[in-house]
Design a protein around this motif. Structure first.
Motif, PDB file in Angstrom:
ATOM      1  N   LEU A 142       0.999  -1.264  -0.103  1.00 27.19           N
ATOM      2  CA  LEU A 142      -0.307   0.033  -0.047  1.00 27.19           C
ATOM      3  C   LEU A 142       0.812   1.314  -0.005  1.00 27.19           C
ATOM      4  CD1 LEU A 142      -2.908   1.484   0.266  1.00 27.19           C
ATOM      5  CD2 LEU A 142      -2.763   1.051   2.729  1.00 27.19           C
ATOM      6  N   VAL A 143       0.691   1.976  -1.118  1.00 26.63           N
ATOM      7  CA  VAL A 143       1.838   3.385  -1.444  1.00 26.63           C
ATOM      8  C   VAL A 143       0.887   4.515  -1.349  1.00 26.63           C
ATOM      9  CG1 VAL A 143       3.490   4.397  -2.669  1.00 26.63           C
ATOM     10  CG2 VAL A 143       3.133   1.709  -2.632  1.00 26.63           C
ATOM     11  N   ASP A 144       1.111   5.323  -0.308  1.00 23.90           N
ATOM     12  CA  ASP A 144       0.122   6.491  -0.188  1.00 23.90           C
ATOM     13  C   ASP A 144       1.219   7.497   0.388  1.00 23.90           C
ATOM     14  OD1 ASP A 144      -1.782   8.656   0.422  1.00 23.90           O
ATOM     15  OD2 ASP A 144      -3.088   7.434  -0.725  1.00 23.90           O
ATOM     16  N   ASP A 145       1.321   8.739   0.507  1.00 26.77           N
ATOM     17  CA  ASP A 145       1.857   9.836   1.381  1.00 26.77           C
ATOM     18  C   ASP A 145       1.238  10.320   2.448  1.00 26.77           C
ATOM     19  OD1 ASP A 145       0.342  11.152  -0.377  1.00 26.77           O
ATOM     20  OD2 ASP A 145       1.633  12.969  -0.437  1.00 26.77           O
ATOM     21  N   GLU A 146      -0.236   9.812   2.431  1.00 29.57           N
ATOM     22  CA  GLU A 146      -0.958  10.406   3.771  1.00 29.57           C
ATOM     23  C   GLU A 146      -1.156   9.002   4.565  1.00 29.57           C
ATOM     24  OE1 GLU A 146      -4.484  12.612   2.980  1.00 29.57           O
ATOM     25  OE2 GLU A 146      -3.761  12.982   0.652  1.00 29.57           O
ATOM     26  N   ARG A 147      -0.459   9.301   5.718  1.00 30.84           N
ATOM     27  CA  ARG A 147      -0.727   8.320   6.721  1.00 30.84           C
ATOM     28  C   ARG A 147      -2.192   7.700   7.098  1.00 30.84           C
ATOM     29  NH1 ARG A 147       3.078   6.582  10.593  1.00 30.84           N
ATOM     30  NH2 ARG A 147       4.227   8.435  10.036  1.00 30.84           N
ATOM     31  N   GLU A 148      -2.791   8.817   7.135  1.00 29.27           N
ATOM     32  CA  GLU A 148      -4.417   8.397   7.741  1.00 29.27           C
ATOM     33  C   GLU A 148      -4.857   7.564   6.553  1.00 29.27           C
ATOM     34  OE1 GLU A 148      -2.885  11.729   7.200  1.00 29.27           O
ATOM     35  OE2 GLU A 148      -2.954  12.273   9.243  1.00 29.27           O
ATOM     36  N   ILE A 149      -4.594   7.963   5.117  1.00 33.18           N
ATOM     37  CA  ILE A 149      -5.194   6.877   4.422  1.00 33.18           C
ATOM     38  C   ILE A 149      -4.658   5.592   4.347  1.00 33.18           C
ATOM     39  CG2 ILE A 149      -5.669   6.628   1.813  1.00 33.18           C
ATOM     40  CD1 ILE A 149      -5.943   9.730   1.436  1.00 33.18           C
TER      41      ILE A 149
ATOM     42  N   ILE B 221      -1.376  -1.513  -4.351  1.00 34.31           N
ATOM     43  CA  ILE B 221      -2.029  -0.149  -4.421  1.00 34.31           C
ATOM     44  C   ILE B 221      -1.436   0.805  -4.544  1.00 34.31           C
ATOM     45  CG2 ILE B 221      -4.112   0.526  -3.287  1.00 34.31           C
ATOM     46  CD1 ILE B 221      -4.837  -2.061  -2.099  1.00 34.31           C
ATOM     47  N   LEU B 222      -1.429   1.875  -5.590  1.00 29.82           N
ATOM     48  CA  LEU B 222      -0.373   3.082  -5.538  1.00 29.82           C
ATOM     49  C   LEU B 222      -1.580   3.996  -5.525  1.00 29.82           C
ATOM     50  CD1 LEU B 222       1.805   1.538  -8.376  1.00 29.82           C
ATOM     51  CD2 LEU B 222       1.941   1.196  -5.804  1.00 29.82           C
ATOM     52  N   ASP B 223      -0.820   5.171  -4.991  1.00 29.77           N
ATOM     53  CA  ASP B 223      -1.343   6.749  -5.240  1.00 29.77           C
ATOM     54  C   ASP B 223      -0.480   7.131  -6.242  1.00 29.77           C
ATOM     55  OD1 ASP B 223      -2.641   9.017  -4.851  1.00 29.77           O
ATOM     56  OD2 ASP B 223      -1.327   9.655  -3.114  1.00 29.77           O
ATOM     57  N   VAL B 224      -0.985   8.149  -6.745  1.00 29.00           N
ATOM     58  CA  VAL B 224      -0.487   8.945  -7.974  1.00 29.00           C
ATOM     59  C   VAL B 224       0.440   9.965  -7.297  1.00 29.00           C
ATOM     60  CG1 VAL B 224      -0.757  10.325  -9.986  1.00 29.00           C
ATOM     61  CG2 VAL B 224      -2.326   8.400  -9.669  1.00 29.00           C
ATOM     62  N   MET B 225      -0.070  11.069  -6.677  1.00 27.12           N
ATOM     63  CA  MET B 225       0.736  12.136  -6.260  1.00 27.12           C
ATOM     64  C   MET B 225       1.742  11.553  -4.872  1.00 27.12           C
ATOM     65  SD  MET B 225      -1.956  14.993  -6.883  1.00 27.12           S
ATOM     66  CE  MET B 225      -3.302  14.181  -5.960  1.00 27.12           C
TER      67      MET B 225
ATOM     68  N   GLN C 225       3.366  -1.265   4.034  1.00 26.98           N
ATOM     69  CA  GLN C 225       2.965   0.201   3.606  1.00 26.98           C
ATOM     70  C   GLN C 225       4.398   1.021   3.299  1.00 26.98           C
ATOM     71  OE1 GLN C 225       1.078   2.680   6.593  1.00 26.98           O
ATOM     72  NE2 GLN C 225      -0.290   1.008   7.250  1.00 26.98           N
ATOM     73  N   ALA C 226       4.253   1.819   2.291  1.00 27.12           N
ATOM     74  CA  ALA C 226       5.308   2.797   2.016  1.00 27.12           C
ATOM     75  C   ALA C 226       4.573   4.194   1.634  1.00 27.12           C
ATOM     76  CB  ALA C 226       5.926   2.451   0.663  1.00 27.12           C
ATOM     77  N   SER C 227       5.394   5.237   2.039  1.00 23.67           N
ATOM     78  CA  SER C 227       4.975   6.742   1.688  1.00 23.67           C
ATOM     79  C   SER C 227       5.489   7.439   0.387  1.00 23.67           C
ATOM     80  CB  SER C 227       5.384   7.461   3.165  1.00 23.67           C
ATOM     81  OG  SER C 227       6.779   7.612   2.978  1.00 23.67           O
TER      82      SER C 227
END
Length: 236
Positions: free
Chosen positions: A11-18, A56-60, A36-38
């Motif tokens: 799970l890759v997202d820069d927002e810890r809450e998400i 599962i990747l975030d774009v930004m 997890q990765a930020s």
């Protein structure tokens, strides 16, 4: 289903809450091996060390974007990827799918929808193999092996993504006949998938790049304007 829920997820997202929200929801649904990765750097390190089964990747992201991350990931891994991002423009969605992502969900999202789409991807990719082998067939100087999901060309080979394999299998099963766009969309994404036609065109283009000598002038995977597509296979 238990085997599916034992798969490793990144799970890759820069927002810890998400990250924590998605992590908690997936664990509540039975998934236990979640990493997890930020940012891009951490994500690539986890991919190399833990070899997750899906991402599962975030774009930004702070050190790049999810599209570049997917391109880097594809250099050494063909794991299924689902984008989960606030960037909902058609251009972004088509870019992600064109790079080989298996699905694209726009924030805000329903956790249940994420679960259903992720589970569908995992089932499609990791379901136990069928007893019956899928066919091997030739398209000119290329050999398509649907059992292993690779296209061989001279001394090299390239792998089909899960979506490409599903679409090409459907086209082969109805080879030398028209397969409507609706039928292909239903096979690959289900009847309720939104924006399927543009997404389908992206995947058809990617398939052509792997099976055709001149993808912009296809010889085997032909467009039937207004109806769908036809895969021409000699000897059938």
């Amino acid at each position: 289903m238990d085997d599916i829920k034992n798969k490793k997820l990144l799970l890759v997202d820069d927002e810890r809450e998400i990250r924590n929200m998605v992590d908690g929801f997936l664990r509540k649904e039975g998934f236990t091996r979640i990493y997890q990765a930020s940012d891009c750097a951490d994500a690539l390190e986890v991919c190399r060390s833990e070899q997750p089964d899906a991402a599962i990747l975030d774009v930004m992201l702070p050190d790049g974007d999810g599209f570049a991350l997917l391109s880097s990931l594809r250099q050494f891994s063909n794991i299924p990827v689902l984008f989960l991002t606030a960037k909902g423009e058609d251009e972004d969605r088509l870019l992600g799918l064109g790079l080989g992502a298996d699905d694209y969900i726009v924030k805000p999202f329903l956790p249940r929808e994420l679960l259903l789409r992720l589970t569908a991807i995992l089932r499609r990719v990791y379901s136990p193999p069928q007893q019956e082998r899928r066919p091997v067939f030739r398209l000119g100087d290329r050999t398509v092996d649907l059992d292993s999901g690779v296209v061989q060309y001279r001394d090299s080979e390239c792998a089909l993504t899960a979506k490409e394999h599903t679409l090409l299998s459907k086209l082969y099963d109805h080879r030398n006949r028209i397969v409507t766009s609706d039928a292909l969309c239903q096979t690959a994404w289900g009847v309720n998938y939104y924006g399927c036609e543009n997404t389908l065109m992206v995947h058809i283009r990617r398939i052509r790049e792997k099976i055709e000598n001149r993808p912009s002038h296809p010889e085997y995977l032909q467009t039937v304007r207004g109806l769908g597509y036809k895969l021409l296979v000699q000897g059938d």
